[in-house]
Design a protein around this motif. Structure first.
Motif, PDB file in Angstrom:
ATOM      1  N   LYS A 109       0.744  -1.225  -0.104  1.00  0.00           N
ATOM      2  CA  LYS A 109      -0.056   0.065  -0.059  1.00  0.00           C
ATOM      3  C   LYS A 109       0.928   1.248  -0.175  1.00  0.00           C
ATOM      4  O   LYS A 109       0.503   2.201  -0.553  1.00  0.00           O
ATOM      5  CB  LYS A 109      -0.885  -0.024   1.033  1.00  0.00           C
TER       6      LYS A 109
ATOM      7  N   PHE B 129       2.421   1.630  -3.340  1.00  0.00           N
ATOM      8  CA  PHE B 129       1.452   2.161  -4.124  1.00  0.00           C
ATOM      9  C   PHE B 129       0.855   3.610  -4.497  1.00  0.00           C
ATOM     10  O   PHE B 129       0.746   4.148  -5.405  1.00  0.00           O
ATOM     11  CB  PHE B 129       0.252   1.251  -4.089  1.00  0.00           C
TER      12      PHE B 129
ATOM     13  N   SER C  80      -8.399   2.676  -9.535  1.00  0.00           N
ATOM     14  CA  SER C  80      -8.038   2.320  -7.760  1.00  0.00           C
ATOM     15  C   SER C  80      -8.786   2.904  -6.838  1.00  0.00           C
ATOM     16  O   SER C  80      -8.840   2.430  -5.680  1.00  0.00           O
ATOM     17  CB  SER C  80      -6.541   2.499  -7.781  1.00  0.00           C
TER      18      SER C  80
ATOM     19  N   TRP D 155     -11.720   0.676  -6.079  1.00  0.00           N
ATOM     20  CA  TRP D 155     -11.092  -0.722  -5.137  1.00  0.00           C
ATOM     21  C   TRP D 155     -10.871  -0.346  -3.903  1.00  0.00           C
ATOM     22  O   TRP D 155     -11.084  -1.136  -2.997  1.00  0.00           O
ATOM     23  CB  TRP D 155     -10.141  -0.959  -6.300  1.00  0.00           C
TER      24      TRP D 155
ATOM     25  N   TRP E 174      -9.577  -3.963 -12.249  1.00  0.00           N
ATOM     26  CA  TRP E 174     -10.073  -4.158 -10.919  1.00  0.00           C
ATOM     27  C   TRP E 174      -9.713  -5.702 -10.639  1.00  0.00           C
ATOM     28  O   TRP E 174      -9.350  -6.150  -9.693  1.00  0.00           O
ATOM     29  CB  TRP E 174     -11.803  -4.250 -10.584  1.00  0.00           C
TER      30      TRP E 174
ATOM     31  N   LEU F 259      -5.933  -5.613  -9.986  1.00  0.00           N
ATOM     32  CA  LEU F 259      -5.627  -5.228  -8.462  1.00  0.00           C
ATOM     33  C   LEU F 259      -5.977  -6.082  -7.708  1.00  0.00           C
ATOM     34  O   LEU F 259      -5.108  -6.537  -6.575  1.00  0.00           O
ATOM     35  CB  LEU F 259      -6.622  -4.060  -8.200  1.00  0.00           C
TER      36      LEU F 259
ATOM     37  N   PHE G 143      -2.847  -7.576  -5.164  1.00  0.00           N
ATOM     38  CA  PHE G 143      -2.899  -7.070  -3.962  1.00  0.00           C
ATOM     39  C   PHE G 143      -3.424  -8.450  -2.919  1.00  0.00           C
ATOM     40  O   PHE G 143      -3.146  -8.300  -1.799  1.00  0.00           O
ATOM     41  CB  PHE G 143      -3.818  -6.012  -3.629  1.00  0.00           C
TER      42      PHE G 143
END
Length: 437
Positions: free
Chosen positions: A101, A104, A164, A167, A421, A424, A428
């Protein structure tokens, strides 16, 4: 007739609320609520705008809402009878490594700076006056139809960042509902990603993001032990305060992106222009003579037809026949250039062309909504159906404003959002699960 239309829409709104199991996020409630809200403002300014609503406008708005509610209800009943799955799969904490995180977030901030640099350069703007530059960029792309020279890697990356926002918003809400603790890092990422829409001078993207909080929260809440959303005075007050703040923030947000001309407009008049003038504009439009319908659907499916026209070699025809709407003014009041979602339908497919489009729209959105409620998603990662519905929900409640819904949902950008999505989810969450196994 505007007062009668408002009363009938309020009654239809109440009906749609109860036949949809008191679900605030249901498509029918959102669609009818959209026009009820707009009619309220139109009725408030009826005398100032000389709004003597004609029968054809009255008929289209009311009949369109009735069709939407009816198709939505039938689809819901049919779907529930055949649906064997349930929401028994309780929410699980979405565990994302902290270092991922942080990395990112750094990446987002870096790309935002790069994007601002190329945006300013593309319109020969000034770095010392970003507000004016943003307005210039928005004017070029939205109103003059000019192509700006932004490198592909920048526009593609910023597209991923916009995706994002939804998300990480999902992750924030999900994790809060699981352990009643705020995942601050995910929340910060979500907010920063949402704010990057301002680089393009686009308030619509931020509004869409803010509105998506409601359906994502309610749909995730249905998957907790407290499946029923209780209506309480505190909740109603909070929603009303936030809605009021957003309305009164419209003028301020316009000034933030360089639209200094709005300073001369009274705040209430400015809110009315964005909230109810669409009804007046539609009424004026329907009284005028219309050219032959354009059955290619250039205005209705604008976001899809634009790239197709470039590939197909009929871009000049596309540009010539695209109708952005005439800016109108009455009794000294600005009415803007938007005419509700029905404007595109009627421009392309004629006076009654809106009927099959409303039927199809209601059917598809209700199916997406039902899947977002019932589709079992066992992985500890965001449910794509909920993300899709959260994303298009903004377009749904802004149907009173224009044709954002269809141009948002039927576009190459939408496909990119869905793909992003999934990516991601893999990077992640699923990759971590895979590595553990």
């Amino acid at each position: 007739m505007i007062y009668l239309l408002f009363i009938l829409l309020v009654l239809l709104l109440i009906l749609s609320f109860y036949i949809n199991n008191k679900e605030f996020a249901s498509p029918a409630f959102a669609f009818v609520g959209s026009f009820t809200f707009s009619c309220f403002w139109a009725a408030l300014y009826a005398k100032k705008w000389d709004l003597n609503l004609n029968f054809n406008t009255f008929f289209i708005i009311l009949f369109g809402a009735i069709i939407f509610v009816f198709i939505s209800y039938i689809t819901r009943k049919k779907y529930n009878k055949s649906n064997k799955e349930s929401t028994e799969d309780e929410l699980k904490y979405i565990n994302i490594k902290k270092y991922k995180k942080i990395l990112f977030l750094i990446f987002i901030l870096l790309m935002t700076i790069i994007s601002i640099y190329y945006t300013v350069k593309s319109v020969d703007g000034n770095f010392t006056n970003i507000r004016t530059t943003l307005y210039k960029y928005r004017n070029y792309t939205a109103f003059q139809g000019k192509d700006v020279n932004i490198p592909f890697f920048v526009s593609a990356t910023m597209g991923l960042i916009h995706c994002s926002a939804y998300w990480f918003l999902y992750v924030t809400i999900n994790n809060y509902l699981v352990n009643r603790k705020i995942d601050y890092l995910s929340l910060i990422i979500s907010i920063v990603c949402g704010l990057t829409n301002l680089i393009e001078g686009n308030r619509g993207g931020i509004l869409n993001f803010l509105v998506s909080i409601v359906p994502i929260y309610l749909l995730l809440k249905m998957r907790t032990k407290e499946k029923n959303i209780k209506i309480n005075i505190k909740g109603v007050i909070i929603v009303c305060v936030i809605a009021t703040a957003l309305l009164f923030g419209l003028k301020l947000s316009a000034q933030l992106i360089g639209r200094d001309d709005v300073k001369k407009i009274n705040t209430m008049d400015y809110i009315a222009m964005y909230s109810g003038a669409e009804i007046k504009n539609l009424d004026l439009f329907l009284q005028e003579k219309h050219e032959n319908p354009n059955f290619l659907g250039i205005n209705t499916f604008n976001s899809l037809m634009k790239p197709i026209s470039k590939i197909g070699g009929f871009y000049e025809y596309f540009e010539k026949n695209t109708d952005v709407g005439t800016f109108r003014k009455i009794n000294g009041y600005n009415l803007g250039n938007v005419y509700t979602i029905y404007y595109s339908f009627i421009t392309d497919f004629g006076y009654f062309g809106f009927i099959p489009l409303i039927i199809l729209m209601s059917l598809v959105i209700q199916i997406i909504y039902e899947n977002s409620k019932y589709k079992i998603y066992k992985m500890e990662s965001p449910n794509i159906y909920i993300l899709i519905y959260g994303f298009i929900f903004g377009g749904l409640i802004f149907c009173f404003f224009g044709n954002k819904l269809i141009n948002q949902a039927i576009s190459i950008s939408f496909v990119q959002y869905v793909i992003a999505w999934y990516v991601l989810n893999y990077i992640f969450v699923k990759l971590e699960v895979k590595n553990k196994n």
